[in-house]
Scaffold this motif. Structure first.
Motif, PDB file in Angstrom:
ATOM      1  N   GLU A 197       2.043 -16.026  -7.412  1.00  0.00           N
ATOM      2  CA  GLU A 197       1.193 -14.904  -8.085  1.00  0.00           C
ATOM      3  C   GLU A 197       1.358 -13.557  -7.135  1.00  0.00           C
ATOM      4  OE1 GLU A 197      -2.372 -16.147  -9.292  1.00  0.00           O
ATOM      5  OE2 GLU A 197      -1.785 -17.640 -10.484  1.00  0.00           O
ATOM      6  N   ILE A 198       1.032 -13.769  -6.103  1.00  0.00           N
ATOM      7  CA  ILE A 198       0.781 -12.540  -5.259  1.00  0.00           C
ATOM      8  C   ILE A 198       2.235 -11.955  -4.998  1.00  0.00           C
ATOM      9  CG2 ILE A 198       0.402 -12.022  -2.615  1.00  0.00           C
ATOM     10  CD1 ILE A 198      -1.855 -13.945  -2.814  1.00  0.00           C
ATOM     11  N   LYS A 199       3.411 -12.696  -4.752  1.00  0.00           N
ATOM     12  CA  LYS A 199       4.735 -12.245  -4.485  1.00  0.00           C
ATOM     13  C   LYS A 199       5.086 -11.608  -5.744  1.00  0.00           C
ATOM     14  CE  LYS A 199       6.503 -15.417  -1.296  1.00  0.00           C
ATOM     15  NZ  LYS A 199       7.756 -16.486  -1.149  1.00  0.00           N
ATOM     16  N   ALA A 200       4.707 -11.752  -7.053  1.00  0.00           N
ATOM     17  CA  ALA A 200       4.932 -11.094  -8.262  1.00  0.00           C
ATOM     18  C   ALA A 200       4.204  -9.800  -8.453  1.00  0.00           C
ATOM     19  CB  ALA A 200       4.812 -12.093  -9.374  1.00  0.00           C
ATOM     20  N   MET A 201       3.298  -9.426  -7.539  1.00  0.00           N
ATOM     21  CA  MET A 201       2.399  -8.286  -7.534  1.00  0.00           C
ATOM     22  C   MET A 201       3.341  -7.136  -7.315  1.00  0.00           C
ATOM     23  SD  MET A 201      -1.466  -9.449  -6.311  1.00  0.00           S
ATOM     24  CE  MET A 201      -2.278 -10.492  -6.993  1.00  0.00           C
ATOM     25  N   ASP A 202       2.759  -6.004  -7.863  1.00  0.00           N
ATOM     26  CA  ASP A 202       3.348  -4.828  -7.544  1.00  0.00           C
ATOM     27  C   ASP A 202       2.467  -4.091  -6.244  1.00  0.00           C
ATOM     28  OD1 ASP A 202       4.914  -2.267  -7.406  1.00  0.00           O
ATOM     29  OD2 ASP A 202       4.050  -1.424  -9.196  1.00  0.00           O
ATOM     30  N   PHE A 203       2.866  -3.857  -5.015  1.00  0.00           N
ATOM     31  CA  PHE A 203       2.082  -3.481  -4.208  1.00  0.00           C
ATOM     32  C   PHE A 203       2.170  -2.004  -4.132  1.00  0.00           C
ATOM     33  CE2 PHE A 203       3.328  -7.865  -2.719  1.00  0.00           C
ATOM     34  CZ  PHE A 203       1.915  -8.263  -2.531  1.00  0.00           C
ATOM     35  N   LYS A 204       3.164  -1.447  -4.548  1.00  0.00           N
ATOM     36  CA  LYS A 204       3.065   0.176  -4.675  1.00  0.00           C
ATOM     37  C   LYS A 204       2.023   0.704  -5.226  1.00  0.00           C
ATOM     38  CE  LYS A 204       7.945   0.412  -3.661  1.00  0.00           C
ATOM     39  NZ  LYS A 204       9.194   0.961  -4.031  1.00  0.00           N
ATOM     40  N   ALA A 205       1.622   0.059  -6.474  1.00  0.00           N
ATOM     41  CA  ALA A 205       0.562   0.532  -7.221  1.00  0.00           C
ATOM     42  C   ALA A 205      -0.820   0.076  -6.828  1.00  0.00           C
ATOM     43  CB  ALA A 205       0.330  -0.236  -8.705  1.00  0.00           C
ATOM     44  N   MET A 206      -1.019  -0.542  -5.777  1.00  0.00           N
ATOM     45  CA  MET A 206      -2.437  -1.018  -5.062  1.00  0.00           C
ATOM     46  C   MET A 206      -2.702   0.099  -4.040  1.00  0.00           C
ATOM     47  SD  MET A 206      -2.030  -4.947  -4.488  1.00  0.00           S
ATOM     48  CE  MET A 206      -1.504  -5.818  -5.900  1.00  0.00           C
ATOM     49  N   ASP A 207      -3.841   0.283  -3.716  1.00  0.00           N
ATOM     50  CA  ASP A 207      -4.387   1.102  -2.621  1.00  0.00           C
ATOM     51  C   ASP A 207      -4.278   0.531  -1.371  1.00  0.00           C
ATOM     52  OD1 ASP A 207      -6.546  -0.320  -2.985  1.00  0.00           O
ATOM     53  OD2 ASP A 207      -8.168   1.375  -3.358  1.00  0.00           O
ATOM     54  N   LYS A 208      -4.637   0.961  -0.293  1.00  0.00           N
ATOM     55  CA  LYS A 208      -4.550   0.216   0.800  1.00  0.00           C
ATOM     56  C   LYS A 208      -5.758  -0.913   1.137  1.00  0.00           C
ATOM     57  CE  LYS A 208      -4.715   1.616   5.694  1.00  0.00           C
ATOM     58  NZ  LYS A 208      -5.138   2.458   6.992  1.00  0.00           N
ATOM     59  N   ASP A 209      -6.929  -0.641   0.737  1.00  0.00           N
ATOM     60  CA  ASP A 209      -7.822  -1.654   0.780  1.00  0.00           C
ATOM     61  C   ASP A 209      -7.424  -3.051  -0.164  1.00  0.00           C
ATOM     62  OD1 ASP A 209      -9.514  -0.131   2.361  1.00  0.00           O
ATOM     63  OD2 ASP A 209     -10.500   0.450   0.579  1.00  0.00           O
ATOM     64  N   GLU A 210      -6.896  -2.856  -1.100  1.00  0.00           N
ATOM     65  CA  GLU A 210      -6.535  -4.099  -1.997  1.00  0.00           C
ATOM     66  C   GLU A 210      -5.338  -4.779  -1.305  1.00  0.00           C
ATOM     67  OE1 GLU A 210      -5.415  -2.160  -5.561  1.00  0.00           O
ATOM     68  OE2 GLU A 210      -7.352  -2.503  -6.616  1.00  0.00           O
ATOM     69  N   ARG A 211      -4.352  -4.024  -0.710  1.00  0.00           N
ATOM     70  CA  ARG A 211      -3.265  -4.658  -0.083  1.00  0.00           C
ATOM     71  C   ARG A 211      -3.712  -5.473   1.330  1.00  0.00           C
ATOM     72  NH1 ARG A 211       0.303   0.447  -0.689  1.00  0.00           N
ATOM     73  NH2 ARG A 211      -1.072   1.064   1.078  1.00  0.00           N
ATOM     74  N   LYS A 212      -4.730  -4.850   1.898  1.00  0.00           N
ATOM     75  CA  LYS A 212      -5.582  -5.403   3.046  1.00  0.00           C
ATOM     76  C   LYS A 212      -6.078  -6.742   2.452  1.00  0.00           C
ATOM     77  CE  LYS A 212      -8.371  -4.720   7.017  1.00  0.00           C
ATOM     78  NZ  LYS A 212      -9.340  -3.379   7.775  1.00  0.00           N
ATOM     79  N   GLU A 213      -6.792  -6.728   1.581  1.00  0.00           N
ATOM     80  CA  GLU A 213      -7.668  -7.960   0.964  1.00  0.00           C
ATOM     81  C   GLU A 213      -6.287  -9.022   0.816  1.00  0.00           C
ATOM     82  OE1 GLU A 213     -10.041  -7.196  -2.276  1.00  0.00           O
ATOM     83  OE2 GLU A 213     -11.048  -5.597  -1.184  1.00  0.00           O
ATOM     84  N   ILE A 214      -5.243  -8.638  -0.001  1.00  0.00           N
ATOM     85  CA  ILE A 214      -4.343  -9.539  -0.144  1.00  0.00           C
ATOM     86  C   ILE A 214      -3.583 -10.182   0.911  1.00  0.00           C
ATOM     87  CG2 ILE A 214      -1.847  -9.882  -1.489  1.00  0.00           C
ATOM     88  CD1 ILE A 214      -2.929  -8.020  -3.678  1.00  0.00           C
ATOM     89  N   ARG A 215      -3.268  -9.251   1.909  1.00  0.00           N
ATOM     90  CA  ARG A 215      -2.924  -9.675   3.155  1.00  0.00           C
ATOM     91  C   ARG A 215      -3.641 -10.742   4.018  1.00  0.00           C
ATOM     92  NH1 ARG A 215      -1.132  -5.090   5.332  1.00  0.00           N
ATOM     93  NH2 ARG A 215      -3.050  -4.576   5.904  1.00  0.00           N
TER      94      ARG A 215
END
Length: 102
Positions: A49-67
């Motif tokens: 599910e995470i691999k299918a996400m669009d990371f460009k549409a997310m802000d920095k905090d969301e990407r950090k949470e997913i990481r």
């Protein structure tokens, strides 16, 4: 000269084998229980599910949470999955035996 070569080869052989001889005995590998297997499947699904996400549409905090979530998933999967490890000394001995026997 042959005595020195013999002495050095024996020294290297014993140095490679000594850590394996002193290592603690581990219990036999076991198959994961059905609960652990189900949890591993859930973790795999979440990673997909995470691999299918669009990371460009997310802000920095969301990407950090997913990481951080991916790191936790990786730690949990390693703890549940186990693995087979070969020490460097054992690998060298195996290679030398293969060379000698072929």
């Amino acid at each position: 000269m042959k005595k020195i070569a013999y002495f050095l080869s024996m020294l290297m052989l014993l140095t490679a084998i000594a850590p394996a001889a002193m290592a603690k005995e581990k219990p036999a590998e076991k198959e994961p229980s059905p609960e652990e297997q189900a949890r591993l499947e859930q973790l795999d699904e979440r990673v997909l599910e995470i691999k299918a996400m669009d990371f460009k549409a997310m802000d920095k905090d969301e990407r950090k949470e997913i990481r951080n979530e991916l790191r936790e998933i990786n730690k949990e999967a390693k703890a549940l999955g186990g693995g087979v490890y070969i020490s460097a000394g054992a690998l060298i001995v195996i290679l030398i035996l293969l060379i000698i026997l072929t």
